[in-house]
Write an enzyme that holds these catalytic residues in place. Structure first.
Site, PDB file in Angstrom:
ATOM      1  N   GLU A  57       0.858  -1.183   0.000  1.00  0.00           N
ATOM      2  CA  GLU A  57       0.000   0.000   0.000  1.00  0.00           C
ATOM      3  C   GLU A  57       0.895   1.233   0.000  1.00  0.00           C
ATOM      4  O   GLU A  57       1.976   1.229   0.588  1.00  0.00           O
ATOM      5  CB  GLU A  57      -0.920  -0.018   1.221  1.00  0.00           C
ATOM      6  CG  GLU A  57      -1.981  -1.086   1.067  1.00  0.00           C
ATOM      7  CD  GLU A  57      -2.888  -1.191   2.282  1.00  0.00           C
ATOM      8  OE1 GLU A  57      -3.030  -0.204   3.016  1.00  0.00           O
ATOM      9  OE2 GLU A  57      -3.439  -2.277   2.482  1.00  0.00           O
TER      10      GLU A  57
ATOM     11  N   LYS B 122       3.995 -16.277  -1.439  1.00  0.00           N
ATOM     12  CA  LYS B 122       3.421 -15.050  -0.894  1.00  0.00           C
ATOM     13  C   LYS B 122       3.490 -15.014   0.636  1.00  0.00           C
ATOM     14  O   LYS B 122       3.944 -14.038   1.233  1.00  0.00           O
ATOM     15  CB  LYS B 122       1.967 -14.914  -1.379  1.00  0.00           C
ATOM     16  CG  LYS B 122       1.218 -13.736  -0.823  1.00  0.00           C
ATOM     17  CD  LYS B 122       1.871 -12.418  -1.194  1.00  0.00           C
ATOM     18  CE  LYS B 122       1.443 -11.300  -0.286  1.00  0.00           C
ATOM     19  NZ  LYS B 122       0.409 -10.466  -0.794  1.00  0.00           N
TER      20      LYS B 122
ATOM     21  N   PHE C  21      13.653  -2.660   5.790  1.00  0.00           N
ATOM     22  CA  PHE C  21      12.795  -3.395   6.730  1.00  0.00           C
ATOM     23  C   PHE C  21      13.494  -3.696   8.047  1.00  0.00           C
ATOM     24  O   PHE C  21      13.159  -4.653   8.741  1.00  0.00           O
ATOM     25  CB  PHE C  21      12.227  -4.677   6.084  1.00  0.00           C
ATOM     26  CG  PHE C  21      10.830  -4.437   5.576  1.00  0.00           C
ATOM     27  CD1 PHE C  21      10.620  -3.598   4.487  1.00  0.00           C
ATOM     28  CD2 PHE C  21       9.730  -4.991   6.207  1.00  0.00           C
ATOM     29  CE1 PHE C  21       9.344  -3.315   4.048  1.00  0.00           C
ATOM     30  CE2 PHE C  21       8.439  -4.721   5.773  1.00  0.00           C
ATOM     31  CZ  PHE C  21       8.253  -3.880   4.692  1.00  0.00           C
TER      32      PHE C  21
ATOM     33  N   CYS D  52      -2.227  -7.016   5.952  1.00  0.00           N
ATOM     34  CA  CYS D  52      -1.533  -8.194   5.396  1.00  0.00           C
ATOM     35  C   CYS D  52      -0.635  -8.907   6.397  1.00  0.00           C
ATOM     36  O   CYS D  52      -0.910 -10.039   6.773  1.00  0.00           O
ATOM     37  CB  CYS D  52      -0.713  -7.791   4.172  1.00  0.00           C
ATOM     38  SG  CYS D  52      -1.754  -7.330   2.790  1.00  0.00           S
TER      39      CYS D  52
ATOM     40  N   LYS E 170       0.580   2.821   8.330  1.00  0.00           N
ATOM     41  CA  LYS E 170       1.869   3.283   7.800  1.00  0.00           C
ATOM     42  C   LYS E 170       1.600   4.544   6.988  1.00  0.00           C
ATOM     43  O   LYS E 170       0.435   4.830   6.657  1.00  0.00           O
ATOM     44  CB  LYS E 170       2.534   2.196   6.959  1.00  0.00           C
ATOM     45  CG  LYS E 170       1.834   1.896   5.651  1.00  0.00           C
ATOM     46  CD  LYS E 170       2.722   0.987   4.823  1.00  0.00           C
ATOM     47  CE  LYS E 170       2.225   0.864   3.417  1.00  0.00           C
ATOM     48  NZ  LYS E 170       3.050  -0.010   2.594  1.00  0.00           N
TER      49      LYS E 170
HETATM   50  C1  UDX Z   1       2.996  -5.856   2.890  1.00  0.00           C
HETATM   51  C2  UDX Z   1       4.124  -6.397   1.999  1.00  0.00           C
HETATM   52  O1  UDX Z   1       5.242  -5.490   2.033  1.00  0.00           O
HETATM   53  C3  UDX Z   1       3.623  -6.558   0.577  1.00  0.00           C
HETATM   54  O2  UDX Z   1       4.638  -7.105  -0.231  1.00  0.00           O
HETATM   55  C4  UDX Z   1       2.405  -7.455   0.586  1.00  0.00           C
HETATM   56  O3  UDX Z   1       1.880  -7.577  -0.731  1.00  0.00           O
HETATM   57  C5  UDX Z   1       1.340  -6.904   1.511  1.00  0.00           C
HETATM   58  O4  UDX Z   1       1.878  -6.721   2.813  1.00  0.00           O
HETATM   59  P1  UDX Z   1       1.906  -3.470   3.313  1.00  0.00           P
HETATM   60  O5  UDX Z   1       1.035  -4.129   4.318  1.00  0.00           O
HETATM   61  O6  UDX Z   1       1.312  -2.521   2.341  1.00  0.00           O
HETATM   62  O7  UDX Z   1       2.675  -4.559   2.432  1.00  0.00           O
HETATM   63  O8  UDX Z   1       2.999  -2.647   4.134  1.00  0.00           O
HETATM   64  P2  UDX Z   1       4.570  -2.696   4.389  1.00  0.00           P
HETATM   65  O9  UDX Z   1       5.194  -1.569   3.716  1.00  0.00           O
HETATM   66  O10 UDX Z   1       5.132  -4.025   4.164  1.00  0.00           O
HETATM   67  O11 UDX Z   1       4.590  -2.361   5.954  1.00  0.00           O
HETATM   68  C6  UDX Z   1       3.966  -3.237   6.888  1.00  0.00           C
HETATM   69  C7  UDX Z   1       4.102  -2.732   8.288  1.00  0.00           C
HETATM   70  O12 UDX Z   1       5.431  -2.892   8.735  1.00  0.00           O
HETATM   71  C8  UDX Z   1       3.758  -1.267   8.499  1.00  0.00           C
HETATM   72  O13 UDX Z   1       2.985  -1.141   9.676  1.00  0.00           O
HETATM   73  C9  UDX Z   1       5.110  -0.606   8.670  1.00  0.00           C
HETATM   74  O14 UDX Z   1       5.039   0.549   9.468  1.00  0.00           O
HETATM   75  C10 UDX Z   1       5.906  -1.704   9.340  1.00  0.00           C
HETATM   76  N1  UDX Z   1       7.358  -1.627   9.140  1.00  0.00           N
HETATM   77  C11 UDX Z   1       7.879  -1.726   7.885  1.00  0.00           C
HETATM   78  C12 UDX Z   1       8.203  -1.466  10.229  1.00  0.00           C
HETATM   79  O15 UDX Z   1       7.764  -1.390  11.370  1.00  0.00           O
HETATM   80  N2  UDX Z   1       9.555  -1.426  10.014  1.00  0.00           N
HETATM   81  C13 UDX Z   1      10.102  -1.521   8.776  1.00  0.00           C
HETATM   82  O16 UDX Z   1      11.336  -1.473   8.670  1.00  0.00           O
HETATM   83  C14 UDX Z   1       9.233  -1.670   7.679  1.00  0.00           C
END
Ligand code: UDX
Length: 439
Positions: free
Chosen positions: A154, A210, A255, A266, A329
Site C-alpha cells: 500500500e 506469498k 525493513f 496483510c 503506515k
Molecule cells: C505488505 C508487503 O510489504 C507486501 O509485499 C504485501 O503484498 C502486503 O503486505 P503493506 O502491508 O502494504 O505490504 O505494508 P509494508 O510496507 O510491508 O509495511 C507493513 C508494516 O510494517 C507497516 O505497519 C510498517 O510501518 C511496518 N514496518 C515496515 C516497520 O515497522 N519497520 C520496517 O522497517 C518496515
C-alpha cells in the site's frame, strides 16, 4: 495483444490491478459486490487513499478500456479472470476466512468459458488453489486455474503493480500449464519487456511464496524490534545497530526500522493464517517462531504506552496527549490493525486526553475508534499538548520544525514511535526526546 480481462474484487488489490491492466492496453471489467465502491471507481474516484491511483483511473477510464460493475455476468467472455478478493482473519481464530474467495469462485464457475484462465491473486492458505482447481475441472474442464500472487505494498501499489520486482506464476504441469503461462505472458507483455524476472512453478509453491515473503518481512521487523528491547535494557541504540548490520549485503538495511512494529491488512493476518495452516498440515512446530514474531510485535505497543506513562510522571490522568498518525503506515488511509490507533486507544483507556491527527486516515479511524478525539489540522492538534507521540511516520511529521512545534505545545515532550525525527535537533530545541530502542 489486447486481452479481455475481468478483475473480481476491487479493494486495495483489485482496484489497482484493474486500472493497471487497462494501462497495459487490455479491455478490463472490474467487479465488486459493493455498489458504492463500484460507483466511486466508475466515476474515477479511488475509494481509498493510494498515491497515483486517481490519475491512473482517470487516464484509463478515458480510454474506454476500463469499466466497473456489480454485475458478475459482465465477467463472461473474459480470457483471464483475476481473483482479487480479501482473505481476512477469521474472527476468534488465526485461520484465514475464505468465504469471499469461495463466494467469488462460485460466481466465476457459472460464467467461465472454455479456454479461460482464472488467476488467483488473493493471499490464501496453501492448498486452496488445488481445491478450487478440482472444482473447476468438474464444471469447466477446458478452463485453467493458476496462482499468480501479488506483492504490492500500500502506498506504492501502482508502481508495484506496473513495475513489480518479479512475477510468479503457479501453473499446472504439462501442456495446460504451458498454455496458461503463454496467456499470462501476453497479459504482462509490457512488464516482461522491462526485463522483470518471471518465475514459473507449481501452484502450491506459488501460494507459499506469498506467505513466505510476508513472514520473512514480519520476522525482519520483529528481529530488529527484539534488538530494540535489548537496547532499552543496555542503553544501546537500535538505529545505529540497524545501520551497522544492514551494511552487510546479506542482511540489508531495508525493513530494519525499529519502532512500533507492523500492522495493516496483510502482515499480521498472513503470519497467523500461515501458522494455522501449518497446524492443519501437521507442521505446527515449523512455524512456532512466528508466534514469537507476533508477540514481539504486539509487545512494542505495550512498551510505547509504558514509555509514555513514564514520561508523564507515572500517570496519564490530566495529561493531554497528541498522537501524530492513525494509519498503519504513511501514504495510506488503511487503519487495519494500526499500531498507532491501538496505542492511542490504550492511552485513552488509561485516562489520558488523547487527540489524534492524520493526513488521510481520520474518516476510517473515526468509524473504528469513535471514542478518540480527532483533529484535522496538525498545528491545532499540537496546541496545548503535554506530550506528542509520532506513531506513523508521515512526511509532514518527519519534517516538523521542533522550534515551531515547541511554541504550540504546553510541554516539549516527544516520543518517536517510528524513529522518524532527528533526536539532536529536537533536543537542541529544548524537547525531551524518547524513542523505542534508543537512549
Ligand atoms: C505488505 C508487503 O510489504 C507486501 O509485499 C504485501 O503484498 C502486503 O503486505 P503493506 O502491508 O502494504 O505490504 O505494508 P509494508 O510496507 O510491508 O509495511 C507493513 C508494516 O510494517 C507497516 O505497519 C510498517 O510501518 C511496518 N514496518 C515496515 C516497520 O515497522 N519497520 C520496517 O522497517 C518496515
Amino acid at each position: 495483444m489486447a486481452m479481455r480481462i475481468s478483475v473480481i474484487g476491487c479493494g486495495y488489490l483489485g482496484a489497482v490491478h484493474a486500472a493497471s491492466m487497462a494501462e497495459l492496453g487490455h479491455e478490463v471489467v472490474g467487479i465488486d459486490v459493493d455498489p458504492a465502491k463500484v460507483e466511486s471507481l466508475a466515476a474515477g474516484r479511488a475509494p481509498f487513499f493510494e498515491p497515483g491511483l486517481p490519475e491512473l483511473l482517470e487516464r484509463t477510464l478515458e480510454t474506454g478500456r476500463l469499466r466497473f460493475t456489480t454485475d458478475f455476468a459482465d465477467a463472461a467472455g473474459a480470457e483471464v479472470h483475476f481473483l482479487c478478493v480479501g482473505t481476512p482473519q477469521k474472527s476468534g481464530e488465526f485461520a484465514a476466512d475464505l468465504q469471499y474467495v469461495d463466494g467469488a469462485f462460485a460466481e466465476l464457475l457459472a460464467i467461465v468459458g472454455p479456454g479461460a484462465v482464472i488467476a488467483g491473486k488473493s493471499t490464501v492458505p496453501v492448498g486452496t488453489a488445488e481445491r478450487l482447481a478440482a472444482r473447476l475441472e468438474e464444471v469447466q474442464p477446458e478452463a485453467t486455474l493458476v496462482w499468480n500472487p501479488e506483492f504490492l505494498r500500500e502506498g506504492f501499489a501502482v508502481k508495484d503493480t506496473l513495475h513489480p520486482d518479479r512475477l510468479v506464476y503457479g501453473v499446472p504441469d504439462g501442456a495446460e500449464g504451458e498454455r496458461a503461462t503463454a496467456v499470462l505472458d501476453e497479459v504482462y507483455a509490457r512488464i516482461l519487456a522491462e526485463g522483470t524476472p518471471r518465475l514459473v512453478m507449481d501452484p502450491s509453491t506459488a501460494q507459499l511464496v506469498k506467505v513466505a515473503a510476508n513472514s520473512f518481512l514480519a520476522t525482519k521487523i520483529s528481529f530488529i524490534n527484539a534488538m530494540a528491547e535489548l537496547c532499552e535494557r543496555t542503553g544501546g541504540d537500535v538505529t545505529s545497530l540497524a545501520d551497522a548490520i544492514g551494511l552487510d549485503e546479506r542482511i540489508g538495511r531495508k525493513f530494519l526500522n525499529a519502532g512500533l512494529g507492523f500492522g495493516g491488512g496483510c502482515l499480521p493476518k498472513d503470519i497467523r493464517a500461515f501458522m494455522a495452516r501449518a497446524g492443519e498440515l501437521g507442521a505446527d512446530q515449523t512455524l512456532s517462531f512466528l508466534r514469537e514474531v507476533d508477540a514481539i510485535n504486539t509487545r512494542r505497543r505495550v512498551r510505547m504506552v509504558d514509555l509514555a506513562r513514564e514520561v508523564c510522571g507515572g500517570s496519564f490522568l490530566g495529561q493531554r496527549i497528541t498522537v501524530l498518525g492513525a494509519s498503519f503506515k504513511p501514504n495510506s488511509d488503511d487503519i487495519r490493525d494500526s499500531p498507532a490507533l491501538n496505542v492511542a486507544e490504550q492511552l485513552r483507556l488509561q485516562g489520558a486526553m488523547v487527540r489524534v491527527t492524520d493526513p488521510a486516515a481520520l474518516a476510517n479511524a473515526k468509524s473504528s475508534y469513535p471514542n478518540l478525539v480527532y483533529v484535522e489540522d496538525v498545528e491545532e492538534a499540537l496546541t496545548g499538548a503535554d506530550l506528542v507521540l509520532i506513531l506513523t511516520e508521515w512526511e509532514q511529521y518527519r519534517e516538523l520544525d521542533p522550534e515551531k512545534a515547541g511554541e504550540l505545545v504546553a510541554q516539549r515532550r516527544v516520543l518517536d514511535g517510528r524513529n522518524a525525527i532527528d533526536p539532536a535537533a529536537w533536543r537542541a530545541a529544548g524537547w525531551t526526546y524518547r524513542a523505542l530502542g534508543r537512549r
